[in-house]
Design an enzyme around this catalytic site. Structure first.
Site, PDB file in Angstrom:
ATOM      1  N   ARG A 112      57.962  38.076  -9.259  1.00 36.45           N
ATOM      2  CA  ARG A 112      58.511  38.564  -7.983  1.00 36.45           C
ATOM      3  C   ARG A 112      57.848  39.869  -7.558  1.00 36.45           C
ATOM      4  O   ARG A 112      57.628  40.112  -6.378  1.00 36.45           O
ATOM      5  CB  ARG A 112      60.024  38.747  -8.105  1.00 36.45           C
ATOM      6  CG  ARG A 112      60.738  37.411  -8.286  1.00 36.45           C
ATOM      7  CD  ARG A 112      62.229  37.569  -8.231  1.00 36.45           C
ATOM      8  NE  ARG A 112      62.658  38.045  -6.929  1.00 36.45           N
ATOM      9  CZ  ARG A 112      63.817  38.661  -6.719  1.00 36.45           C
ATOM     10  NH1 ARG A 112      64.634  38.889  -7.716  1.00 36.45           N
ATOM     11  NH2 ARG A 112      64.143  39.051  -5.514  1.00 36.45           N
ATOM     12  N   CYS A 159      68.314  57.377 -23.390  1.00 38.03           N
ATOM     13  CA  CYS A 159      67.197  57.733 -22.517  1.00 38.03           C
ATOM     14  C   CYS A 159      67.551  57.383 -21.074  1.00 38.03           C
ATOM     15  O   CYS A 159      68.203  56.373 -20.812  1.00 38.03           O
ATOM     16  CB  CYS A 159      65.952  56.959 -22.950  1.00 38.03           C
ATOM     17  SG  CYS A 159      64.465  57.401 -22.037  1.00 38.03           S
ATOM     18  N   TYR A 173      60.731  38.499 -13.083  1.00 37.83           N
ATOM     19  CA  TYR A 173      60.598  39.702 -12.253  1.00 37.83           C
ATOM     20  C   TYR A 173      59.143  40.106 -12.055  1.00 37.83           C
ATOM     21  O   TYR A 173      58.775  40.641 -11.004  1.00 37.83           O
ATOM     22  CB  TYR A 173      61.442  40.853 -12.826  1.00 37.83           C
ATOM     23  CG  TYR A 173      62.871  40.675 -12.398  1.00 37.83           C
ATOM     24  CD1 TYR A 173      63.276  41.055 -11.124  1.00 37.83           C
ATOM     25  CD2 TYR A 173      63.781  40.027 -13.214  1.00 37.83           C
ATOM     26  CE1 TYR A 173      64.561  40.820 -10.687  1.00 37.83           C
ATOM     27  CE2 TYR A 173      65.071  39.790 -12.787  1.00 37.83           C
ATOM     28  CZ  TYR A 173      65.459  40.187 -11.524  1.00 37.83           C
ATOM     29  OH  TYR A 173      66.729  39.937 -11.081  1.00 37.83           O
ATOM     30  N   CYS A 193      60.580  57.794 -24.385  1.00 39.98           N
ATOM     31  CA  CYS A 193      61.254  57.794 -25.690  1.00 39.98           C
ATOM     32  C   CYS A 193      60.502  56.922 -26.691  1.00 39.98           C
ATOM     33  O   CYS A 193      60.693  57.057 -27.896  1.00 39.98           O
ATOM     34  CB  CYS A 193      62.707  57.342 -25.554  1.00 39.98           C
ATOM     35  SG  CYS A 193      62.921  55.596 -25.147  1.00 39.98           S
ATOM     36  N   HIS A 228      70.488  47.521  -3.518  1.00 41.39           N
ATOM     37  CA  HIS A 228      70.284  46.613  -4.655  1.00 41.39           C
ATOM     38  C   HIS A 228      69.073  47.005  -5.492  1.00 41.39           C
ATOM     39  O   HIS A 228      68.581  46.214  -6.284  1.00 41.39           O
ATOM     40  CB  HIS A 228      70.148  45.163  -4.173  1.00 41.39           C
ATOM     41  CG  HIS A 228      71.451  44.586  -3.717  1.00 41.39           C
ATOM     42  ND1 HIS A 228      71.549  43.389  -3.041  1.00 41.39           N
ATOM     43  CD2 HIS A 228      72.718  45.039  -3.839  1.00 41.39           C
ATOM     44  CE1 HIS A 228      72.821  43.145  -2.766  1.00 41.39           C
ATOM     45  NE2 HIS A 228      73.547  44.126  -3.231  1.00 41.39           N
ATOM     46  N   CYS A 245      64.308  52.672 -18.364  1.00 39.56           N
ATOM     47  CA  CYS A 245      64.481  52.481 -19.802  1.00 39.56           C
ATOM     48  C   CYS A 245      65.887  51.959 -20.092  1.00 39.56           C
ATOM     49  O   CYS A 245      66.863  52.381 -19.476  1.00 39.56           O
ATOM     50  CB  CYS A 245      64.254  53.811 -20.518  1.00 39.56           C
ATOM     51  SG  CYS A 245      64.383  53.701 -22.319  1.00 39.56           S
ATOM     52  N   CYS A 251      59.293  52.027 -22.868  1.00 33.60           N
ATOM     53  CA  CYS A 251      59.431  53.347 -22.254  1.00 33.60           C
ATOM     54  C   CYS A 251      58.346  54.298 -22.754  1.00 33.60           C
ATOM     55  O   CYS A 251      58.201  54.498 -23.957  1.00 33.60           O
ATOM     56  CB  CYS A 251      60.811  53.907 -22.572  1.00 33.60           C
ATOM     57  SG  CYS A 251      61.081  55.555 -21.908  1.00 33.60           S
TER      58      CYS A 251
HETATM   59 ZN   LIG Z   1      63.233  55.685 -22.806  1.00 38.27          ZN
END
Ligand SMILES: [Zn+2]
Length: 330
Positions: free
Chosen positions: A76, A140, A73, A183, A127, A135, A180
């Site tokens: 991409r 979260c 990813y 969190c 999509h 996250c 994240c």
């Molecule tokens: Zn999080």
């Protein structure tokens, strides 16, 4: 040539109908971005560094090998953010500005339509988007939109990827993958819809609300075979509400039963970036006028975020459930 008797290729009759059309729905697929140079990785033989790309686009693959999936990813993201919106993206953005009763349902995750200046309230990326990250912690709901960083972490920098496309990507320790900021615990994941995941309900409900508001005059099927859900379903719904259907695609001859709808009213075979500016011209004007209307035609919208740690887990991101007709792609 199953369409010839039903499907005129004459742009003049299309343009006559276009100027009379009030409510218009466009369905967009990978062909919209083809002339921006983006690989789709779809279909048989879609490989990324010797891996079957589709097998990387699942929640199961992410759990099993987050390093590999994140590198896929990340590559991409870098390709999409380096690409430029093409004339087809601009033409659709301009039509949206000109006609507030025109909505676009796109299966593309590349973010090129938003960058072209497509009004976000008229664009439904069913999509998800490569520029969204979220996250994975069940405690979260943190989500970041319009994150266009080329490298989300130093380990995902383009310079860390082997130049040899047959070389295996390095194994990145989990701690060096995106985490994240809210969190501090959950790993972030791409905000795209993977195989075995459901499409975003809020978007689908908004599309249904628009559909329910009245008759539909025109359905544009752009750069997609129209054979996959949700595109296939929307073509039939639009026809049921009176819409004429125009298909703009490179691969029309390969698609004898478009979305289960055996007749389209117009068929324009070729590059969307050449065809759309021409056939939409009665509304959007020349491409010079389109560029003037849109201003900067390669914008990177500002990053926004929402959510964070929650105590009520009923609101969390569900990354594992969902099968059946709501299944997405990536
Ligand atoms: Zn999080």
């Amino acid at each position: 040539m199953p369409y010839i008797e039903h499907g005129p290729t004459d742009p003049h009759t299309f343009k006559t109908h276009l100027v009379k059309s009030k409510r218009i729905l466009a369905l967009c697929g990978a062909g919209l971005s083809a002339s921006s140079g983006l690989a789709t990785f779809r279909g048989a033989g879609g490989l990324w560094r010797t891996h079957d790309a589709m097998s990387l686009a699942t929640p199961q693959a992410f759990v099993k090998d987050p390093s590999l999936v994140w590198q896929f990813y990340s590559a991409r993201r870098q390709a999409a953010f380096s690409a430029k919106p093409n004339a087809a993206h601009l033409a659709l953005a301009a039509l949206s500005v000109k006609n507030k009763d025109f909505i676009t349902v796109t299966q593309n995750v590349d973010g090129l339509s938003p960058r072209a200046g497509h009004p976000p309230e008229q664009l439904y990326p069913v999509h998800g988007s490569l520029s969204t990250i979220k996250c994975t912690s069940i405690f979260c709901s943190y989500t970041e939109h319009n994150n266009f960083d080329m490298a989300l972490t130093p380990a995902l920098a383009p310079s860390r990827t082997p130049a040899d496309v047959d070389a295996q990507p390095p194994t990145i320790p989990v701690l060096d993958l995106p985490h994240c900021p809210k969190c501090g615990i959950g790993m972030m994941r791409p905000g795209v819809v993977w195989f075995n995941e459901t499409l975003p309900n809020d978007l689908l409900e908004s599309i249904d609300d628009w559909i329910d508001q009245g008759p539909i005059d025109l359905c544009l099927v752009i750069g997609t075979t129209g054979q996959v859900w949700p595109a296939a379903g929307y073509i039939g719904i639009c026809k049921g509400k009176g819409a004429k259907v125009a298909v703009i695609n490179m691969e029309i001859d390969d698609d004898p039963h478009l979305g289960g709808v055996n007749t389209a009213d117009w068929l324009f075979k070729g590059d969307c970036a050449q065809i759309l500016p021409d056939i939409l011209e009665p509304i959007i004007g020349s491409m010079d006028e389109v560029r003037e209307l849109l201003g900067d035609t390669d914008k990177f919208p500002a990053t926004t975020s929402s959510g964070g740690p929650v105590t009520d887990t009923s609101n969390n991101n569900d990354t594992t459930s969902g099968t059946g007709e709501g299944t997405g792609y990536y």
